[in-house]
Design an enzyme around this catalytic site. Structure first.
Site, PDB file in Angstrom:
ATOM      1  N   HIS A   1       0.850  -1.187   0.000  1.00 48.57           N
ATOM      2  CA  HIS A   1       0.000   0.000   0.000  1.00 48.57           C
ATOM      3  C   HIS A   1       0.886   1.237   0.000  1.00 48.57           C
ATOM      4  O   HIS A   1       1.935   1.263   0.634  1.00 48.57           O
ATOM      5  CB  HIS A   1      -0.927   0.002   1.229  1.00 48.57           C
ATOM      6  CG  HIS A   1      -2.088   0.936   1.083  1.00 48.57           C
ATOM      7  ND1 HIS A   1      -1.983   2.292   1.277  1.00 48.57           N
ATOM      8  CD2 HIS A   1      -3.383   0.699   0.742  1.00 48.57           C
ATOM      9  CE1 HIS A   1      -3.166   2.858   1.075  1.00 48.57           C
ATOM     10  NE2 HIS A   1      -4.023   1.931   0.742  1.00 48.57           N
TER      11      HIS A   1
ATOM     12  N   GLU B   1      -7.637  -4.793   0.223  1.00 49.30           N
ATOM     13  CA  GLU B   1      -8.305  -5.460  -0.889  1.00 49.30           C
ATOM     14  C   GLU B   1      -8.318  -6.980  -0.743  1.00 49.30           C
ATOM     15  O   GLU B   1      -9.229  -7.652  -1.225  1.00 49.30           O
ATOM     16  CB  GLU B   1      -7.631  -5.058  -2.205  1.00 49.30           C
ATOM     17  CG  GLU B   1      -7.848  -3.581  -2.529  1.00 49.30           C
ATOM     18  CD  GLU B   1      -6.750  -3.001  -3.388  1.00 49.30           C
ATOM     19  OE1 GLU B   1      -5.674  -3.649  -3.493  1.00 49.30           O
ATOM     20  OE2 GLU B   1      -6.944  -1.914  -3.950  1.00 49.30           O
TER      21      GLU B   1
END
Length: 364
Positions: A249, A302
């Site tokens: 991320h 996710e």
């Protein structure tokens, strides 16, 4: 930063000051307006979290959608959502942000947020092959936005599915100045109406790099299950130069706190994919750390989002639209915040093309 500095993708460039959300870069917690999100789950439904983000008030709520029948839905929810949200600007005669009050803008955003969820539910119903709508009385029996969403889509709402969707929506309601939120703020900065800003935000998350990644996680887990060998699958995937979705991320230097919440939810709801997901997660994290020791590539939101959405039997192609449903809260908060700044976005570009040359140079 000097005027000569250039950051591709504006990486790390501070473009706004915001009171809405603060990411804990070390991965400890997720906070909306200073409030830790984790204790909210199960205590307040998504619509109250919408109120926290937009109004700084947990007792405020996103309204229910008003009666409205989209004239033409394709069953492709992301496209339906973008086009119908833009269309509502004309249907409802929404005023321009630089011409209306903050109170009117907030009302417009509430109407749109609620209707956007209804549009996704209706589009998903079309995708399932239905040509009828669920009666309003059936939908009205739902107690929360998540339950009403499922009733509008399927005519029924399994409590496990409601919990999965509500938790997912709360975890992904807001996350700072990402691509779609930045898009919403840029459009809002021009004085465009709220429908224009929200529909533009929907368009910016239709790609797999922002919002669409959960759609790729379930097929990935199915491949790993079929091979029965996570280590070999990871090795072959990385050797082929492919990306393992759900890891790394731009913000977090450690575990994404949303991943932790969603993993626990998947376990609580008895997802059959948790075991293989944990196996792949362990192997992937080890392999990624060996290949990229210079940076942290931890599990992101996710990865377990896909598993929680699968508990609710959300088909992967619907994942971007489900993400859009969750993000209407954050987008609305940022649109209001941008309206109050009254400042148009106008970044600079550095020209790196050809030097001055004659037209004849193109004829040679």
């Amino acid at each position: 930063m000097s005027g000569n500095d250039f950051r591709p993708g504006l990486d790390g460039v501070v473009a706004v000051e915001t009171e809405i959300m603060e990411p804990d870069r070390e991965g400890g917690s997720l906070r909306y307006r200073g409030i830790d999100v984790e204790p909210l789950i199960g205590k307040y439904p998504y619509e109250n979290v919408w109120g926290l983000l937009v109004d700084d008030d947990l007792e405020s709520r996103m309204p229910d959608p008003e009666p409205y029948e989209p004239p033409s839905l394709t069953g492709r929810a992301p496209a339906d959502l973008q086009s119908e949200t833009a269309r509502l600007s004309g249907v409802w005669k929404l005023g321009k942000l630089n011409e209306i009050s903050d109170e009117q803008a907030r009302e417009d955003l509430g109407r749109l947020s609620a209707q956007m969820m209804a549009i996704v539910a209706r589009s998903a119903r079309v995708a399932d092959g239905h040509t009828d709508s669920v009666p309003d009385a059936v939908v009205a029996a739902g107690k929360t936005a998540a339950e009403k969403f499922l009733l509008r889509w399927r005519g029924e709402a399994d409590p496990r599915h409601v919990q999965a969707i509500d938790t997912y929506w709360i975890c992904t309601a807001e996350h700072g100045l990402n691509a779609s939120t930045f898009t919403a703020r840029v459009v809002a900065s021009t004085g465009a109406d709220c429908g224009a800003a929200l529909s533009a935000a929907v368009g910016s998350l239709s790609g797999p790099l922002h919002g669409g990644a959960p759609a790729y996680v379930k097929p990935m887990l199915e491949e790993v299950t079929a091979t029965g060998d996570p280590e070999r699958w990871v090795r072959q995937t990385l050797e082929a130069g492919k990306r393992i979705m759900g890891f790394g991320h731009r913000i977090y230097r450690a575990e994404d706190p949303r991943s932790r919440i969603l993993k626990r939810t998947a376990e609580e709801l008895g997802s059959p994919q948790v075991e293989v997901a944990e196996q792949l997660e362990q192997v992937a994290l080890k392999a990624l750390q060996e290949r990229h020791p210079e940076r942290v590539l931890a599990t992101n939101v996710e990865y377990y989002s896909a598993i929680v959405l699968d508990v609710a039997e959300i088909p992967p192609p619907l994942a971007p639209a489900m993400f859009a449903c969750s993000r209407v809260a954050g987008w609305s908060a940022h649109i209001l915040e941008q309206k109050r700044t009254g400042k148009l976005f106008r970044p600079s570009a550095r020209y790196v093309g050809p030097a001055t040359r004659p037209l004849a140079a193109l004829d040679s």
